[in-house]
Write an enzyme that holds these catalytic residues in place. Sequence first.
Site, PDB file in Angstrom:
ATOM      1  N   HIS A 506       0.831  -1.206   0.000  1.00 19.44           N
ATOM      2  CA  HIS A 506       0.000   0.000   0.000  1.00 19.44           C
ATOM      3  C   HIS A 506       0.873   1.266   0.000  1.00 19.44           C
ATOM      4  O   HIS A 506       0.732   2.140  -0.859  1.00 19.44           O
ATOM      5  CB  HIS A 506      -0.915  -0.005   1.238  1.00 19.44           C
ATOM      6  CG  HIS A 506      -1.721   1.238   1.415  1.00 19.44           C
ATOM      7  ND1 HIS A 506      -3.045   1.319   1.077  1.00 19.44           N
ATOM      8  CD2 HIS A 506      -1.375   2.469   1.861  1.00 19.44           C
ATOM      9  CE1 HIS A 506      -3.484   2.546   1.316  1.00 19.44           C
ATOM     10  NE2 HIS A 506      -2.480   3.269   1.804  1.00 19.44           N
ATOM     11  N   GLU A 507       1.769   1.334   0.964  1.00 24.82           N
ATOM     12  CA  GLU A 507       2.616   2.534   1.060  1.00 24.82           C
ATOM     13  C   GLU A 507       3.508   2.651  -0.170  1.00 24.82           C
ATOM     14  O   GLU A 507       3.795   3.753  -0.645  1.00 24.82           O
ATOM     15  CB  GLU A 507       3.457   2.509   2.340  1.00 24.82           C
ATOM     16  CG  GLU A 507       2.645   2.479   3.639  1.00 24.82           C
ATOM     17  CD  GLU A 507       1.646   3.622   3.753  1.00 24.82           C
ATOM     18  OE1 GLU A 507       1.840   4.662   3.093  1.00 24.82           O
ATOM     19  OE2 GLU A 507       0.648   3.475   4.484  1.00 24.82           O
ATOM     20  N   HIS A 510       1.758   4.450  -2.857  1.00 25.97           N
ATOM     21  CA  HIS A 510       1.905   5.909  -2.756  1.00 25.97           C
ATOM     22  C   HIS A 510       3.249   6.339  -3.341  1.00 25.97           C
ATOM     23  O   HIS A 510       3.344   7.333  -4.063  1.00 25.97           O
ATOM     24  CB  HIS A 510       1.858   6.360  -1.292  1.00 25.97           C
ATOM     25  CG  HIS A 510       0.496   6.353  -0.660  1.00 25.97           C
ATOM     26  ND1 HIS A 510      -0.587   6.974  -1.230  1.00 25.97           N
ATOM     27  CD2 HIS A 510       0.047   5.821   0.510  1.00 25.97           C
ATOM     28  CE1 HIS A 510      -1.648   6.822  -0.430  1.00 25.97           C
ATOM     29  NE2 HIS A 510      -1.284   6.126   0.615  1.00 25.97           N
ATOM     30  N   HIS A 513       3.174   6.270  -7.016  1.00 31.57           N
ATOM     31  CA  HIS A 513       2.379   7.401  -7.495  1.00 31.57           C
ATOM     32  C   HIS A 513       3.286   8.636  -7.604  1.00 31.57           C
ATOM     33  O   HIS A 513       3.257   9.370  -8.592  1.00 31.57           O
ATOM     34  CB  HIS A 513       1.222   7.641  -6.507  1.00 31.57           C
ATOM     35  CG  HIS A 513       0.159   8.581  -6.978  1.00 31.57           C
ATOM     36  ND1 HIS A 513      -0.834   9.025  -6.152  1.00 31.57           N
ATOM     37  CD2 HIS A 513      -0.073   9.170  -8.168  1.00 31.57           C
ATOM     38  CE1 HIS A 513      -1.636   9.846  -6.829  1.00 31.57           C
ATOM     39  NE2 HIS A 513      -1.186   9.956  -8.057  1.00 31.57           N
TER      40      HIS A 513
END
Length: 718
Positions: A506-507, A510, A513
């Site tokens: 998940h991190e 980011h 992204h």
Amino acid sequence: MYKKLCFRLTALCLGVLGIAIFMTNSSIKTTVNAEVAANPLLSKWEGPYGGVPPFDKVKIADFKPAFEAAMAENLAEIDKIANNPAPATFENTIVAMEKAGHTLDRVSTIYGIWSGSMSNAEVQAVETEMSPKLAAFGDKISQNAALFKRIETVYNAASTKKLTAEQQRLAWLNYTNFVRAGAKLGAEQKQRLSAINQKLAGLFTKFSQNLLADETGPYVTLETEADLAGLSKSLRDSTAQAATAKGVKASGIIRNTRSSVDPFLTYSDRRDLREKVWKMFVNRGDNGDSHDNNAGITQILQLRAERAKLLGFATHAHWRLEPQMAKVPENAMKLMEGVWPAAVARVKEEVADMQALANKEGTKIKIEPWDYRYYMEKVRKERYDLDQNEVKPYLQLDKIREAMFWVAGELFDFSFKQVTNVPVYQADVTVYEVKNKKTGKHVGLWYFDPYARDGKRSGAWMNAYRSQERVAGDITTIVSNNSNFVKGKPGEAVLISWDDATIMFHEFGHALHGLSSNVTYPTVSGTNVARDYVEFPSQLLEHWVSTPEVLQKFMLHYETGKPIPQALVDKIEKASKFNQGFATVEYLSSALVDMKLHLAGDKKIDPDAFEKQTLADLGMPSEIVMRHRTPQFGHVFSSDGYSAGYYSYLWSDVLTADSFGAFIEGKGPYDKAVATKLTKYIFSVGNTIDPAEAYRNFRGRDPNVDALMIKRGFPVKK
Ligand SMILES: [Zn+2]
């Protein structure tokens, strides 16, 4: 899955300061005195990769003078823009602002790391003094009438309509942000607004410091062999390690952080100790002592309500939601209330299963919140023959990191190589250079800070140290991922849970992204997007944890090196929707309380009483507690960041669930064509486009909420 905390990602929360919009880059030289010039925090970042943060030169005593000099420099830059005798143009106003604030940006980045990951009494004293001053500084810029007039002129100019889409959006964003920050208010109102913001900044700081004190101070001691009943060897090792690190003579300690508490609640056979640990954890910030957060929250809520009214909004929730995808609280509430009944119904089934198991064992107990994880694990074992302890030996922290790199190579054409030629702020931090593996072009740097320690806040988060942009040259990004794994013995593999592996992905989503960003202006770069959209790329990446390629190549037994057996994978797959009632209810109850607190207007709220009443009205199952109770809800009260915004994870998950369908409808998770579209329309565009439109560009239609319900194993309404 909602087990992650992404708060205080400087890029996402606009973090520590909440004024990142004003803190971009500077090329304007300002005269500084000799003392200030000697302050390494103010220097341009030197070294390879377009310069790197000078972590080896940081002295806490330098923060305050650095901030003061950097703020003065930024104000001078802004004054120059505001008082430019030439008519306002996009170039001499909007672009000039994008180029301003470089020094302050650098100081804030390093300060943010010290405040979040290297905190101590000295840092906290700086926070207490500086946070109201930084808030006042932000208001000074957003309330600069001459500056706003120029922004408004550019925004309304016919010539602006001829600019690129990114430029037009940047002009709109500037205008909107200034109006939202009170640029159109009268002098008296502006003054009051600034007073509120300064007061809030102080209260946020106090809230965070109280929470940190309650997470790092208390612990439960495990004295005897009997106290360790049910704990696996690796868990015993890590509790022993935690005791040693704290200088406590005992078999082990359970620290008051989630990564320490959750495994204990899952495996400890000692119901009395589970209750003790659970109570310690859920009462953070709520003990009626000097670290109690209730009174502060009451003030925060009243000040937020007053500010919203000043700005012309019914409530704080209405003000916060306006720039989000959801637009108004009603849309967010509709989604949450639509999912809530199915989640509660599932919890009833889960509890019935657990109760039946407890009865079968002959223990005459009623399932309490400190029993949930423990019996959930037992049901998982019984129903799916799946023992998390059986999975853990295949989940080595280093291998999961390699898996993330490999996935990033497949989907985004990135390669990662560790570098040692840049300073780090802590010996455990490692740094990787990211390149495009096809062209060999440098993409950015990824810093990884994996382990828990005193002075580091709990949870996991991503941070952007520098945004990608092309205004001040071809600037590449620097991002970091942070988590709180318990450090193992030297040379031994650190084993993590399936949930932890998911959070890492998940991190890392980011981070990708940020790394994929391909825009011109820093304000719209990378993860600087709407709050209820930013969790979409990160949650999407979670889907790759369980892909066969990752399982076979990277989930290798830490002793034998053998890949995880297919039979075990099948069991994981079968159990994938298990416990979604618990996960959804503990998250959603927090999100609903957050929204209702901020819809309540300016009446004086007793947080504990409000929470209790709201949960009763919702029909909260008594066997579950909110994932973040109000007095410890850092997302909501350590900044404005996720306030009236915790729903964002669910909102984004609608996009996530629906968009993963694009891969499934294609050639699977590694479908190159879909991945290319994903980069082109979602990961690389930052905030240069309306998120709803970006999504349509990728998927060819609006998201469908059914995918979310199916993902969680809930019935889909016909
Ligand atoms: Zn996140």
